[in-house]
Design a protein around this motif. Structure first.
Motif, mmCIF file in Angstrom:
data_model
loop_
_atom_site.group_PDB
_atom_site.id
_atom_site.type_symbol
_atom_site.label_atom_id
_atom_site.label_comp_id
_atom_site.label_asym_id
_atom_site.label_seq_id
_atom_site.Cartn_x
_atom_site.Cartn_y
_atom_site.Cartn_z
ATOM 1 N N MET A 67 55.111 68.259 28.579
ATOM 2 C CA MET A 67 53.886 67.450 28.609
ATOM 3 C C MET A 67 54.222 65.981 28.471
ATOM 4 O O MET A 67 55.230 65.611 27.885
ATOM 5 C CB MET A 67 52.989 67.807 27.428
ATOM 6 C CG MET A 67 52.677 69.265 27.313
ATOM 7 S SD MET A 67 51.604 69.530 25.892
ATOM 8 C CE MET A 67 52.258 71.075 25.290
ATOM 9 N N LEU A 68 53.341 65.172 28.998
ATOM 10 C CA LEU A 68 53.379 63.745 28.727
ATOM 11 C C LEU A 68 52.282 63.467 27.704
ATOM 12 O O LEU A 68 51.127 63.773 27.963
ATOM 13 C CB LEU A 68 53.090 62.943 30.000
ATOM 14 C CG LEU A 68 54.209 62.811 31.022
ATOM 15 C CD1 LEU A 68 53.736 61.954 32.178
ATOM 16 C CD2 LEU A 68 55.458 62.222 30.398
ATOM 17 N N PRO A 69 52.642 62.905 26.559
ATOM 18 C CA PRO A 69 51.615 62.727 25.524
ATOM 19 C C PRO A 69 50.453 61.851 25.972
ATOM 20 O O PRO A 69 49.334 62.027 25.527
ATOM 21 C CB PRO A 69 52.381 62.072 24.375
ATOM 22 C CG PRO A 69 53.729 61.694 24.893
ATOM 23 C CD PRO A 69 53.980 62.475 26.135
ATOM 24 N N GLU A 70 50.697 60.900 26.865
ATOM 25 C CA GLU A 70 49.626 59.965 27.204
ATOM 26 C C GLU A 70 48.803 60.398 28.410
ATOM 27 O O GLU A 70 47.951 59.648 28.870
ATOM 28 C CB GLU A 70 50.192 58.560 27.429
ATOM 29 C CG GLU A 70 51.105 58.420 28.628
ATOM 30 C CD GLU A 70 52.559 58.701 28.275
ATOM 31 O OE1 GLU A 70 53.453 58.212 28.972
ATOM 32 O OE2 GLU A 70 52.809 59.436 27.287
ATOM 33 N N ALA A 71 49.064 61.611 28.955
ATOM 34 C CA ALA A 71 48.316 62.057 30.130
ATOM 35 C C ALA A 71 46.823 62.136 29.799
ATOM 36 O O ALA A 71 46.414 62.796 28.855
ATOM 37 C CB ALA A 71 48.827 63.419 30.588
ATOM 38 N N ALA A 72 46.015 61.445 30.595
ATOM 39 C CA ALA A 72 44.580 61.410 30.339
ATOM 40 C C ALA A 72 43.922 62.670 30.888
ATOM 41 O O ALA A 72 44.360 63.203 31.904
ATOM 42 C CB ALA A 72 43.977 60.174 30.987
ATOM 43 N N PRO A 73 42.866 63.178 30.214
ATOM 44 C CA PRO A 73 42.152 64.341 30.748
ATOM 45 C C PRO A 73 41.363 63.966 32.000
ATOM 46 O O PRO A 73 41.074 62.795 32.237
ATOM 47 C CB PRO A 73 41.221 64.727 29.604
ATOM 48 C CG PRO A 73 41.053 63.490 28.797
ATOM 49 C CD PRO A 73 42.299 62.678 28.957
#
Lengths: 284, 335
Positions: A67-73
């Motif tokens: 995962m990328l922690p900053e990936a926006a929903p």
């Protein structure tokens, strides 16, 4: 998870689980002609961060093995885009078997043409235009370079058409199956197109790389050779797992750059690009 | 069952995977990735019968772990070169120590940051030397920086600007605010030199450190991996002198708990009721890789802060953090 589907794209198997039916239904429809993996390589999760977000302004979080922690929903209406992004993310962050080149690839006579460049350079559009002229489409996101054999493996996932590219690609393949039009995504309008039947049927057939192009859209037609050192550095930047592969990645990339010509191609429009590319190919 | 028992069983007794079907394998691999134990699993299962797709996946995992090992050793060597002029001891901790010393616990182990232990008196010089050799601060926040320097067992984390790798410089193994006060000088004095300018802790001190990290410091995130480290250390080196050493560091309760839980999770020894809650937390992971048991997790999160600092200080700390950002995600104290 509540809803799930498993898909194999080229040599890579995915399992996608979702809190909602819709993204899984879209994947089942668009990937209906693809095989199912035995044990998938990667798991993807589409989920609501808070239980009520399944229903109230449903918001799709992207998760999985990597995962990328900053990936926006994304909103649920863009659930298919979320699934595709999440699958690509697993490859980009977790793939280790192949050197992953952010490139489109097409094949003719068992030999592969790789095209790479920044987003908007035209690598997806060019690949789909060439596919409409009889080339075999191998993928428009990742070319999988096998360090052991030097062969390129296909990864013909759904073609992610963007903005004005949508109409151009549909004009070239009016019979193609399409996903829903998703307006106003973080990358503008997006619509997914199913690769043609030949691309899917031959997705397990690898090809020998023969030519590496760095296309650039919006300039007067011009071709110039790219020196090997420059091509090497540009490809390290175009690879998501070059560093992670260590010596294997270095070996694979050195071998590729040493074996194929690298050319920068400026083009003003699609028709010129196809003519330029086919002329370069015939001159190999 | 929505927990990670299949993973614990597969690690302890790889032959149990013979009974898995495709879905069972999928769940096992996903859990192992989520717990960062996939490399360890790949090494443990090598050569056993399994589906061809799993053979392929685990081959890639082993190649990745090997590259991770190489990168970790290179990072240790970079730190050695930066710190060699100071002439003081540099003790590798955790994963890097396991692989540098060629230990069982290092086989396939995932390694993130480089953790080193140096004498507290050397801290300023070590910090200056690392900054001079290309490491930079990760945390720009002055409160976090001051908090680390005053209360933590390590400098604020540094990252190397070219290699993009983090280093944690410890001067002891628990925060200064925690109730137990391990004898850092004794850890360093007893170190085992590797002959290349770097050292590691003795096996007993490694177990003490792992137990301290698990039960006196963090919220048990990554706990299954730490418990597996402990099991490997015990299997390879035994426990002679461990109890005395644990008493010396003020961590006998934590070490005893680590040994009990390891026996329970990996060897099927019946659990004491007092350990059940720890088991629930350690194994709270499902076949989709999702964390489960949110209430238990939150309880351990609260507990980790409670253990780390006295109540008034905890209240002040949380209040400051809450004012600075209303999101729990930015709490500076890392597990």
């Amino acid at each position: 998870m509540r809803h799930a589907v498993a898909i194999r794209i080229g040599p890579i198997g995915f399992r996608v689980g979702s809190d909602w039916r819709a993204p899984v239904a879209a994947l089942e429809t668009l990937y209906r002609d693809y095989p199912r993996p035995d044990v998938p390589d990667f798991t993807v999760r589409l989920f609501a961060r808070r239980p009520w977000r399944r229903f109230v302004r449903p918001s799709v979080e992207i998760g999985g093995d990597y995962m990328l922690p900053e990936a926006a929903p994304l909103p649920l209406s863009q659930g298919l885009l979320a699934a595709e992004m999440a699958m690509n993310l697993q490859m980009a962050l977790g793939g280790r078997r192949y050197l992953l080149l952010h490139a489109s690839a097409v094949e003719r006579d068992g030999r592969a043409l790789l095209m790479t460049g920044i987003s908007g350079a035209g690598k997806s559009t060019l690949a789909s235009l060439l596919a409409a002229r009889g080339w075999r489409f191998m993928g428009d996101e990742f070319a999988l370079l096998d360090p052991a054999t030097g062969l390129v493996h296909a990864f013909p996932r759904l073609i992610s058409l963007k903005n004005e590219g949508i109409a151009a690609a549909i004009a070239a393949r009016p019979d193609a199956r399409l996903g829903p039009l998703m307006p106003d995504t973080p990358k503008g309008d997006i619509r997914h197109m199913v690769p043609d039947a030949r691309a899917i049927a031959a997705m397990d057939v690898a090809a020998t790389p023969a030519l590496l192009l760095f296309p650039r859209y919006g300039f007067a037609a011009e071709v110039r050779p790219v020196p090997p050192a420059e091509a090497f550095v540009r490809m390290t930047q175009a690879s998501t797992n070059y560093v992670a592969l260590g010596e294997a990645g270095f070996g694979a990339l050195t071998r590729l750059i040493g074996a194929v010509p690298s050319l920068a191609v400026d083009y003003p429009d699609g028709a010129s690009a196809v003519a330029q590319v086919e002329a370069l190919w015939d001159a190999l | 069952m929505t927990d990670a028992w299949p993973l614990a069983r597969a690690l302890a007794d790889p032959s149990t995977t013979a009974a898995l079907d495709a879905d069972g394998w999928t769940a096992l691999l996903t859990m192992a990735r989520a717990e960062q134990l996939i490399g360890t699993l790949a090494v443990r299962l090598q050569g056993l019968p399994m589906p061809a797709s799993v053979v392929r996946i685990l081959e890639d995992v082993r190649a990745g772990a090997e590259q991770g090992r190489r990168a970790a050793l290179w990072e240790a060597e970079m730190a050695r070169r930066a710190l060699a002029p100071l002439g003081g001891p540099v003790v590798l901790l955790k994963g890097t120590a396991f692989v540098a010393a060629g230990m069982l616990a290092g086989q396939g182990r995932s390694i993130g940051d480089l953790d080193i232990l140096v004498p507290r008196g050397d801290l300023d010089a070590v910090e200056a030397a690392l900054l001079g050799a290309g490491w930079e601060w990760v945390k720009p926040d002055p409160y976090d920086d001051a908090y680390y320097r005053r209360w933590m067992h390590e400098l604020p984390p540094l990252i190397h600007r070219e290699r993009d790798r983090m280093i944690d410089v410890h001067h002891t193994i628990l925060p200064l605010t925690a109730r137990p006060t391990p004898d850092a000088a004794a850890l360093i004095a007893a170190r085992v030199d590797l002959g290349n300018g770097l050292s590691v802790l003795t096996p007993n001190d490694m177990i003490v450190h792992a137990a301290a990290h698990l039960f006196a410091d963090g919220d048990l995130a990554g706990g299954l991996r730490n418990l597996w480290d402990i099991r490997c250390l015990v299997e390879e080196f035994g426990t002679e002198g461990l109890a005395e050493r644990a008493v010396h560091h003020g961590l006998s309760g934590e070490v005893a708990r680590a040994l009990r839980l390891s026996a329970s999770v990996f060897d099927g020894v019946a659990t004491r009721s007092v350990d059940r809650l720890y088991l629930r937390r350690l194994l709270a992971r499902d076949g989709w890789g999702r964390p489960t048991r949110p209430v238990t997790r939150f309880a351990f999160y609260v507990r980790s802060h409670w253990l780390r600092m006295p109540p008034a200080m905890l209240a002040r700390h949380l209040w400051t953090k809450w004012r600075k950002s209303s999101s729990l995600k930015s709490l500076p104290v890392r597990a």
